[in-house]
Design a protein around this motif. Structure first.
Motif: not given
Ligand SMILES: Nc1ncnc2c1ncn2[C@@H]1O[C@H](COP(=O)(O)OP(=O)(O)O)[C@@H](O)[C@H]1O
Ligand SMILES: [Mg+2]
Lengths: 232, 406
Positions: A41, A45-46
């Protein structure tokens, strides 16, 4: 070749705002092997999706080979994704009910390669990842590690200069993970820039540089002087 | 990607998901097939009715007792007793009316008819000898009712082919005897099948002399119809007026509004029948439209059900470098292919269905061109639009959004 400044990504769902990435600025040069680490989180990936031209930042700029990606048209972005970048997704993302060979050929179709060349190149890539005997197997007939290797072969379809891999070893056993690292180090030696997300420190050790993310912020960026080498 | 490769990859994509392809094609096939079959059958029925009415004999005016004015109760017509044989004779005798070729008078009842051990309930028609010419009847064997039979109240009968085979099977009935309401009649002839097809059997009938029918069989002095054969169809309106005034005078009625008879031409009957069969066809077309809608909804459903999987696929294709244009072309090709195959199968199904049904219920076989165009247009349109629309929507998402779609 990759230059970002003050990249931010904010997701708005109903009234809830999630800051996935906040003010990330860094540079990655040609031929680097970078690992991006951070807890789940933290925005890895973003960031990877933005670098891969799959998504756009809420603010900040990103230049690839001197071109500002935010200013490119949809079709130009499609071309960049097709030719410059090979993406290995965390969840493989192979076409269902489609053979390994055809999955690998897909980016070549969009690059306009003639059919004979596509088949030849895809066969070579399958051999490189050691799956020549599985060319006619569909995705569901392959194990996780095999699917991951098909996904890597596909990312190399148009011989891109940059390979982006999102947790390429996340679903694999240690031995399989090392096999994948061998492939990456080999590619890196041939001149491909490799950026790889991982949350496993021992996998990150195969990279030459490690960037740490936490709560969407870039908290540490250091060279890995003790890069682990895989024997071939 | 050139055209043949686009086509090939569309075919591949369609074979990859066989269930989806089969269901969507089925929607197209059923929608198109049902519309073609129903509309074609409606048109066949219309044609059959028209053919039947035309086969009654052309250039014909018919007079029936009772009024048949708009707004009146229909049953009033045909049941009254106001028309007499003398009226028919007066029409023929009136030299001031030109254009009449022949006149016939009839009375029709259903009666029990016995021949040996065979027994049937059929139509008995009292006729004049002129009936044969007026209705263009051909003889299969023997002769028709003659003037002499009429004048002598002869107990002779002519059989329609259906009645003949019902009562006598393969035996030639001429010379045999039948009993109608316990009276014996000698058979003198059998008519040729009046052909046509249809809803009312014109061949299941027995002709006897009108006078015999009135006085000895039914005990009445009136007649049921007067048939007037015209020289030319164009004279229809003129003769109708003249006959009308003649009958009004004979019945001592001064106001045509109060006429106790009705004259209608074949065009009137055709018009009325066309109205009825038109309603019939409209009804079938309504049912057809519903099947088209149901088929269309079926296509829509199956297209939308697979939207999630396909949106992810589109996201992946875009991530791997597909331009929007290619995505749209791919999906359009897929749905066009599906629609074309479904359309061809649907046309085949509709044609075969209307062929089989029209053979079973003995109607002429036709395939309605309009229904083909309409059905293919609507089903094809729905197939293509609902194949294209979700693809178009998905192609507008960013690759990551599309890959995450659920
Ligand atoms: N499409 C989205 N909508 C809303 N929030 C999202 C979306 N994608 C990611 N996020 C949130 O952004 C943060 C970063 O996610 P991500 O980049 O996937 O993290 P990582 O890959 O490091 O585990 C997470 O808190 C996640 O919940
Ligand atoms: Mg992640």
């Amino acid at each position: 070749m990759i230059h970002t400044s003050h990249l931010s990504k904010i997701y708005k769902n109903d009234a809830v705002e999630t800051i996935a990435l906040s003010d990330a600025s860094f540079e990655i040069k040609k031929g680097e092997f970078v690992a991006i680490m951070g807890p789940s989180g933290s925005g890895k990936s973003t960031l990877m999706h933005i670098i891969g031209a799959l998504d756009t930042p809420t603010s900040g700029t990103y230049a690839l080979d001197g071109e500002e990606v935010g200013k490119l048209s949809e079709d130009e972005l499609a071309d960049i994704r097709n030719r410059k970048i090979g993406f290995v997704f965390q969840s493989y993302n192979l076409l269902p009910r489609t053979t390994a060979l055809k999955n690998i050929m897909l980016p070549m179709v969009y690059a306009g390669l003639p059919k004979e060349e596509r088949i030849k190149r895809a066969s070579d890539l399958l051999e490189m990842v050691g799956l020549s005997d599985r060319r006619s197997h569909t995705s569901s007939q392959l194990s996780g590690g095999q699917q991951q290797r098909v996904a890597i072969a596909r990312s190399l379809a148009n011989n891109p200069s940059i390979i982006l891999a999102d947790e390429p070893t996340g679903n694999l056993a240690t031995v399989q993970g090392e096999e994948i690292m061998a492939i990456f180090q080999n590619l890196n030696k041939k001149g491909h820039t490799i950026i790889m997300i991982t949350h496993e420190p021992y996998i990150a050790q195969y990279a030459k540089r490690i960037i740490y993310l936490k709560d969407g912020k870039l908290v540490k960026d250091e060279s890995n002087h003790r890069q682990k080498k895989v024997r071939f | 990607m050139d055209f043949s490769e686009t086509l090939q990859s569309a075919l591949e994509a369609l074979t990859l998901n066989k269930l989806r392809t089969t269901l969507a094609t089925l929607g197209v096939v059923i929608g198109i097939g049902a519309v073609i079959a129903l509309v074609s059958l409606g048109q066949s029925g219309q044609k059959a009715v028209e053919a039947q009415i035309k086969s009654l004999g052309s250039n014909l005016l018919t007079v029936i007792p009772g009024a048949l004015r708009p707004g009146d109760i229909r049953s009033a017509a045909g049941t009254s007793t106001t028309l007499k044989l003398a009226d028919a004779k007066a029409i023929l005798a009136d030299k001031s009316i030109s254009g009449i070729k022949n006149v016939s008078a009839e009375i029709l009842r259903r009666s029990q008819v016995v021949a040996g051990r065979n027994n049937t309930n059929t139509q008995v028609l009292g006729v004049l000898s002129s009936y044969q010419e007026v209705r263009n009847l051909q003889m299969q064997s023997g002769r028709f009712i003659t003037e002499t039979d009429i004048n002598s109240l002869a107990k002779v009968a002519v059989l329609g082919p259906q009645a003949a085979s019902d009562l006598f099977g393969d035996v030639n009935p001429v010379g045999q005897t039948i009993r109608i309401n316990k009276l014996s009649f000698r058979i003198v002839g059998v008519t040729v099948a009046k052909g046509a097809s249809g809803f009312q059997n014109q061949d299941d009938i027995i002709f006897i002399p009108l006078t015999t029918a009135q006085k000895q069989l039914f005990g009445v002095d009136f007649i049921g119809t007067i048939s007037i054969q015209l020289e030319k169809q164009e004279l229809s309106d003129q003769v109708r007026n003249q006959v009308g005034f003649l009958l009004l005078a004979r019945h001592r009625i001064s106001d045509p509004q109060n006429a106790d008879f009705t004259i209608f031409s074949q065009a009137d009957v055709l018009g009325a029948a066309a109205q009825v069969t038109g309603i019939f066809t409209t009804l079938l077309s309504g049912i057809a439209a519903i099947s088209l809608l149901v088929g269309g909804i079926g296509i829509m459903n199956i297209m939308f059900v697979t939207v999630t999987e396909r949106t992810r696929e589109i996201g992946l294709r875009k991530a791997l470098g597909a331009k929007k244009k290619w995505i749209i072309i791919q999906f359009l090709t897929e749905s066009a292919l599906l629609t074309i195959v479904g359309g061809i199968l649907g046309i085949l199904l509709g044609t075969v269905l209307s062929f089989v049904v029209s053979k079973i219920i003995n109607l002429p076989f036709t395939v309605s061109m309009i229904s083909i165009i309409l059905a293919v247009g609507v089903s094809g349109g729905i197939g293509i639009i609902f194949g294209w629309y979700p693809a178009q929507k998905a192609a507008n998402l960013s690759p990551i959004e599309a890959l995450r779609y659920e």
